[in-house]
Design a protein around this motif. Structure first.
Motif, short mmCIF file in Angstrom:
data_model
loop_
_atom_site.label_atom_id
_atom_site.label_comp_id
_atom_site.label_asym_id
_atom_site.label_seq_id
_atom_site.Cartn_x
_atom_site.Cartn_y
_atom_site.Cartn_z
N GLY A 123 0.61 -1.23 -0.01
CA GLY A 123 -0.21 -0.07 0.03
C GLY A 123 0.68 1.39 -0.11
N VAL A 124 2.07 1.13 0.50
CA VAL A 124 2.82 2.31 0.45
C VAL A 124 4.07 2.63 -0.70
CG1 VAL A 124 2.67 2.42 2.72
CG2 VAL A 124 4.51 1.25 1.98
N ARG A 125 4.09 1.57 -1.32
CA ARG A 125 5.27 1.46 -2.32
C ARG A 125 5.38 2.65 -3.26
NH1 ARG A 125 5.32 -4.78 -3.37
NH2 ARG A 125 7.23 -5.07 -2.18
N SER A 126 3.97 2.97 -4.02
CA SER A 126 3.98 4.01 -4.80
C SER A 126 4.08 5.28 -4.24
CB SER A 126 2.97 3.62 -5.73
OG SER A 126 1.85 3.86 -5.07
N LEU A 127 4.31 5.45 -2.86
CA LEU A 127 3.98 6.87 -2.56
C LEU A 127 5.10 7.82 -2.29
CD1 LEU A 127 2.29 5.95 0.90
CD2 LEU A 127 1.26 7.11 -1.13
N LEU A 128 6.38 7.49 -2.80
CA LEU A 128 7.70 8.37 -2.56
C LEU A 128 7.47 9.69 -3.39
CD1 LEU A 128 10.60 8.87 -1.87
CD2 LEU A 128 11.25 7.30 -3.97
N ASP A 129 6.95 9.61 -4.29
CA ASP A 129 6.92 10.82 -5.15
C ASP A 129 5.41 11.69 -5.26
OD1 ASP A 129 5.64 9.16 -6.70
OD2 ASP A 129 6.61 9.68 -8.58
N VAL A 130 4.69 11.15 -4.19
CA VAL A 130 3.15 11.72 -4.30
C VAL A 130 3.29 12.84 -3.15
CG1 VAL A 130 0.84 11.17 -3.81
CG2 VAL A 130 2.19 9.70 -5.02
N GLY A 131 2.94 13.94 -3.30
CA GLY A 131 2.56 14.99 -2.26
C GLY A 131 1.47 14.76 -1.39
N GLY A 132 1.62 15.61 -0.26
CA GLY A 132 0.34 15.36 0.76
C GLY A 132 0.60 14.13 1.50
N THR A 133 -0.46 13.51 2.13
CA THR A 133 -0.48 12.55 2.92
C THR A 133 -1.67 11.56 2.58
OG1 THR A 133 -0.72 11.79 5.42
CG2 THR A 133 -1.17 13.97 4.74
N LEU A 134 -1.25 10.35 2.52
CA LEU A 134 -2.41 9.36 2.28
C LEU A 134 -3.34 9.08 3.65
CD1 LEU A 134 -1.79 5.70 1.69
CD2 LEU A 134 -0.43 7.00 3.28
N LEU A 135 -2.92 9.61 4.84
CA LEU A 135 -3.52 9.44 6.02
C LEU A 135 -4.47 10.54 6.08
CD1 LEU A 135 -0.67 7.81 8.20
CD2 LEU A 135 -2.47 6.62 7.05
N GLY A 136 -4.02 11.68 5.46
CA GLY A 136 -4.95 12.86 5.87
C GLY A 136 -4.39 13.43 6.80
N SER A 137 -4.80 14.62 7.20
CA SER A 137 -4.41 15.46 8.54
C SER A 137 -5.38 16.28 9.05
CB SER A 137 -3.15 16.37 7.70
OG SER A 137 -2.41 16.74 8.98
N VAL B 84 0.34 41.81 -7.23
CA VAL B 84 0.55 41.06 -6.14
C VAL B 84 0.03 39.48 -6.51
CG1 VAL B 84 0.10 40.61 -3.69
CG2 VAL B 84 -0.02 42.87 -4.49
N THR B 85 0.85 38.59 -6.25
CA THR B 85 0.62 36.93 -6.32
C THR B 85 1.05 36.68 -4.86
OG1 THR B 85 1.58 37.26 -8.66
CG2 THR B 85 1.02 34.99 -7.79
N VAL B 86 -0.24 35.92 -4.59
CA VAL B 86 -0.35 35.22 -3.26
C VAL B 86 -0.09 33.65 -3.55
CG1 VAL B 86 -1.53 34.82 -0.99
CG2 VAL B 86 -1.86 36.99 -2.35
N LEU B 87 1.20 33.26 -3.27
CA LEU B 87 1.57 31.79 -3.58
C LEU B 87 0.57 30.77 -2.65
CD1 LEU B 87 5.19 31.89 -4.42
CD2 LEU B 87 3.12 32.24 -6.06
N GLY B 88 0.31 31.39 -1.45
CA GLY B 88 -0.17 30.36 -0.55
C GLY B 88 -0.24 28.91 -0.62
N HIS B 89 -1.09 28.14 -0.80
CA HIS B 89 -1.13 26.82 -0.59
C HIS B 89 -0.08 26.05 -1.96
CE1 HIS B 89 -3.90 27.41 2.49
NE2 HIS B 89 -3.88 26.26 2.72
N LEU B 90 -0.10 26.80 -3.14
CA LEU B 90 0.86 26.42 -4.04
C LEU B 90 2.13 25.97 -3.45
CD1 LEU B 90 0.68 28.89 -7.19
CD2 LEU B 90 -0.05 26.29 -6.89
N VAL B 91 2.63 26.32 -2.62
CA VAL B 91 3.87 25.99 -2.02
C VAL B 91 4.12 24.75 -1.22
CG1 VAL B 91 4.81 28.22 -2.59
CG2 VAL B 91 4.43 27.42 -0.30
N ARG B 92 2.93 24.57 -0.71
CA ARG B 92 2.74 23.33 0.26
C ARG B 92 2.51 22.08 -0.57
NH1 ARG B 92 0.55 25.04 5.02
NH2 ARG B 92 1.66 23.33 5.80
N GLY B 93 1.90 22.07 -1.85
CA GLY B 93 1.47 21.02 -2.51
C GLY B 93 2.36 20.46 -3.56
N GLY B 94 2.02 19.26 -4.13
CA GLY B 94 2.89 18.88 -5.15
C GLY B 94 4.06 17.55 -4.96
#
Lengths: 343, 343, 343, 343
Positions: free
Chosen positions: C56-70, C268-278
């Motif tokens: 279930g975790v093998r393909s997670l290396l390059d996936v952003g975020g958390t499959l467990l949720g937060s 003005v550009t507010v990057l906001g959540h852009l920088v925590r994703g991906g």
């Protein structure tokens, strides 16, 4: 023959590639000389010019924006006759025989009028919005969509981690092309365009459904989508002068969703100028280069009053008026292609 | 109605996006059921199938390759009649009423024959090489060129630092589309295609000229370009069995340049499979999605023997045979567009 | 031994890579079993668990975020004693012997208290803000800065084309690490951090100077920078309830510049959540993997109450309290390194 | 004070950022003047110099390679005494008071000897291979790994579609840092380093296992890994002069796997110069900038014979000899961290 080049209106990726191709091909094939006008028509009116030669443009292919600068100055602001006379006299003053005008609706509109008045102009159509008729697409659009999609790809992972609906606002005041293609390529669950009335209850229902499936809703919104209802306008904040502060379409959508789905967490990202900057994609570098080459050959052949256009996989010259007659909005059949699908 | 899907031939970015769009639209609009054949025609012959439903395809839009796997198995290897009978019997065995065949020349060629024999097949054209006729372009090609150009952008900085000529070999055995577009978008000084005889002395002269200008020559070479002259073949290394080891077109070009310009340092990079892997660009995700949607509607309407095709900005269905009649090489006018220019 | 894993607080790139490394190494080396709590401490309190195994975790290396949720649920909201008792009982209910808590200040703070109460916890520090002490850096930060810099790279080309000052607001309420590093790597002319008083007249002078040099000013602003003066607060718009609508630091800066430089165009550009994703950068994938491995070895050795930490190029375990004692803001010497330079 | 700058050895992303930071800080803070030597020590010996000032370096932050050019010329080739005298006389001829030498083992080795002879030199360590001691890491390495990982991410999707083992050869003749970090961040199933004996049967077993699990094996190989056994050497092709044509480590590995797993399809991609080119990552831009600043302050303070170094999160000056004493290979504990894991 001395050719003047200008770039007008909002900048977009690929402008420099057009300039490079035009200068290289014009110099090598036709012995043309070039000069650039700074900041679009303003540079023409002010005789504000810069030398352009092969050495100066060689490294421009992958550079975003325009080394000539741009502005929204319209030489016809006061009157068309006066403007035509001013431009004609300016071109004579700096010794320009023909003009390559790279721009969107406004710039090409001016070029059309100049042509009617006998000025030797050829156009290259430019708009990240893809809303010019007369050509299958314009350079800059591919880069804009690619950038917007990469941003969406990032946002969905953080949305999924927090069970949040992510709202992404993209450019497009009158035509929803960027939103439509961004939504398609990013797998958006909701895509709102200026061309389609917004059903906020349906949007809310989609958000609820996608969340219930354990996924994060992605909503892509054109800045010109008609999101805000009467309630939103009534409840909007006022600034110090009593003006309504509605915010952009993304912010409006967030507010409307908050009313309908008070428990759902949302985040808005306004991509804005992010999508018009940066190095052009390979496809835009190629299209811009081909537009520049086609425009120069048209100048060499004396086909003034035309602009470069993509038709299928061919680049051809079409009458300037074709590009500016009507704004090319998203047609009904493209909307119908996917509007009913639940991704 | 139960629809079988297969992907055949070399993989390319966007295959998964076609599958996703087809399954989502077919299920929601037409109540179709789906199953996938593993590894192209091999899976058909072996009745090796996998269930496909909306939940299983939802996250596929941005995933490179094909979740169904692919192979170069040709069901007509022994005889066409036998192959047709085998496929027909396999489809009956697994209860498939219609087939969506996603592939290139070979796969669509098989599909054409099956159609002639009365099997219900619709195609979606796929090739990173962009060499299928009948459609303005195919998905996967944009991603391939974009990837190749990003690699070239990297290579030119190291080339410039060391006054080196950088040779980049890209895919394209019979058609030079990837090389042509990569060269255009990367600003290559030399682009060698299978469609054009190679003049090695002219190539060497260009390399010398660009170096003399203080820049690093970039040479983009199709794997199918006819680089090696008779001398190269004579001097090539032999393997243990006495076979000539010519190497690829990039390596051959390096050897030819070494003869002509012994003092010039060169480096070859063979991009190979790099350009066929990875997440599809936005443009390819959209084209692949639209091909999938168009193919499903064709199946729903019973328009068998057709394939999805891009014509201008419209996606339409055209007879399968149009895609496979002739290999679409780079036409003379596209080569003439830029062949004489010194970038 | 059965290990429970949770991810708490704001998500960040690399969370999935920690989970993957922990599950793979724990299973293979120590025969551990794993389960995941959904949405951080909420999943613990609600006994809301999901199975975690190698497949279930093998393909997670390059996936952003958390499959467990937060989530930001704090089990000690009512009282620490009650919270400790609840967590202890929940762990017992689901049969968890030790806990791997991946999170920032809050999550690790809870973990510290649990350790004091005898619960077997090991931590992995996470924050895109890079403001945890006890470790040289945390995963997610590199990705955040890289994303922000790519956005800035795009924005400067459009700024230069229009002679505009581009303001980019990035995350960082209390610590300016993202702004500092983004500013350094993007070549910003002004960088405003929460750690340094803002001199708006000096900012305006820099903007004027850079424009006069024919370049486009780039201003990077932490959301926590103290931009707004008393005037701004007085003139700010009010919402329907009479609340001041100051906007973020970027918007405030734009307003302050408009007062001082009324002729200068800004965006003005507010990057906001852009920088925590991906997808995480390579560096973050590696750091996250190493943190996961180190944490698992600590659990195997019974070194509870510790967290993984980077020290130089080594990953070691340090007491949990070291990570949460003090917020690691940008130290004076890092600010002095570049504050006086005019890029 | 007039400072000369040179870049020696193989180029790497970030060289230009060092130059930019040094020139900007030296000029503004210390009133230094600068000139650049073209192509490393060659430019010194040939008095081949170029002016360097703020305007000329401002846009270099994100540009790969080195605007000064580089070479592998060693001024001590004939004799150290002669070389020292030559360099000393060249510096006097062009009026240089102190030298900033940016380079790897060779360049810093020369700098060390020059220091011993009383020449005023400060170094900035550079190597994409990350194999210099005395510093936690060097700029260029992060970009190299990031680029290699993006390539691997692309290759795995095509590998999976065709059930193929993908072999990726990366730089690293003596130290396996690039391979180790690429393997970790790309999720490689096999990583072969120069530091570890190669067990080809174990490699083949891993390939079989991963294929049996329905996944595509990814094998990352240092160019310096000792892959080829005696059989390979015996069966290798010979060139026209009878020289053995073994090919690189990737090609050797493919041949060895073909012997052991004749039915398994493999593809080799040699990343080569791809990973040393292109725009530096944010992290490398920052590290390079900080190295440049630190080196300039060392020159201003007269701390000759030192080089910039990263220690934890601080940049400090350490004796030049520390960087060149021993090649920093991957230590046993880093190998042990992951060598046994089956990803």
């Amino acid at each position: 023959m001395r050719v003047g080049i200008l770039t007008g209106g909002g900048d977009c990726p690929g402008l420099n590639a057009v300039i490079r191709a035009a200068v290289v091909a014009g110099t090598q094939r036709h012995g043309m000389e070039f000069l650039g006008f700074r900041d679009g028509w303003r540079g023409v009116l002010d005789r504000d010019v810069v030398d352009l030669d092969e050495a100066g443009v060689r490294s421009l292919l992958d550079v975003g924006g325009t080394l000539l600068g741009s502005s929204r100055t319209n030489p016809f602001k006061d009157s068309v006759e006066h403007g035509v006379a001013e431009v004609r006299s300016a071109l004579a003053d700096v010794g320009v025989d023909a003009l390559l005008a790279i721009g969107g609706e406004d710039t090409l509109g001016v070029a059309t009028r100049l042509t009617a008045a006998g000025v030797a102009v050829v156009g290259a159509p430019k708009t990240i919005d893809n809303d010019l008729s007369g050509t299958d697409s314009t350079f800059g659009f591919d880069t804009a969509v690619q950038t917007a999609v990469e941003c969406c790809d990032r946002l969905v992972t953080t949305g999924a981690s927090h069970h949040r609906a992510m709202i992404v606002e993209v450019m497009g005041r009158h035509a929803g092309w960027i939103a439509l293609h961004t939504g398609l390529a990013a797998g958006a669950h909701v895509t709102l365009l200026p061309e389609v009335p917004v059903d906020l209850d349906a949007v809310a229902a989609t958000v609820e459904r996608v969340l219930a499936e354990g996924r994060a809703p992605l909503l892509v919104v054109s800045e010109g989508a008609a999101v805000a209802g009467a309630d939103a306008v009534r409840d909007a904040p006022l600034d110090a002068f009593g003006h309504v502060q509605l915010g952009g379409a993304g912010e409006q959508l967030e507010r409307e969703l908050a009313t309908r789905l008070p428990k759902v967490s949302t985040r808005v990202t306004v991509l804005g100028h992010l999508v018009r900057g940066g190095s052009p994609t390979a496809a835009d570098r190629i299209l811009a280069t081909r537009f520049g080459l086609s425009a120069i050959e048209a100048i060499a052949r004396g086909e003034f009053g035309t602009m470069a256009a993509l038709r299928g996989s061919a680049v051809v010259q079409v009458p300037l008026a074709e590009g500016t007659d009507v704004l090319r909005t998203v047609p009904a059949e493209r909307i119908a292609e996917t509007a009913d699908l639940r991704w």
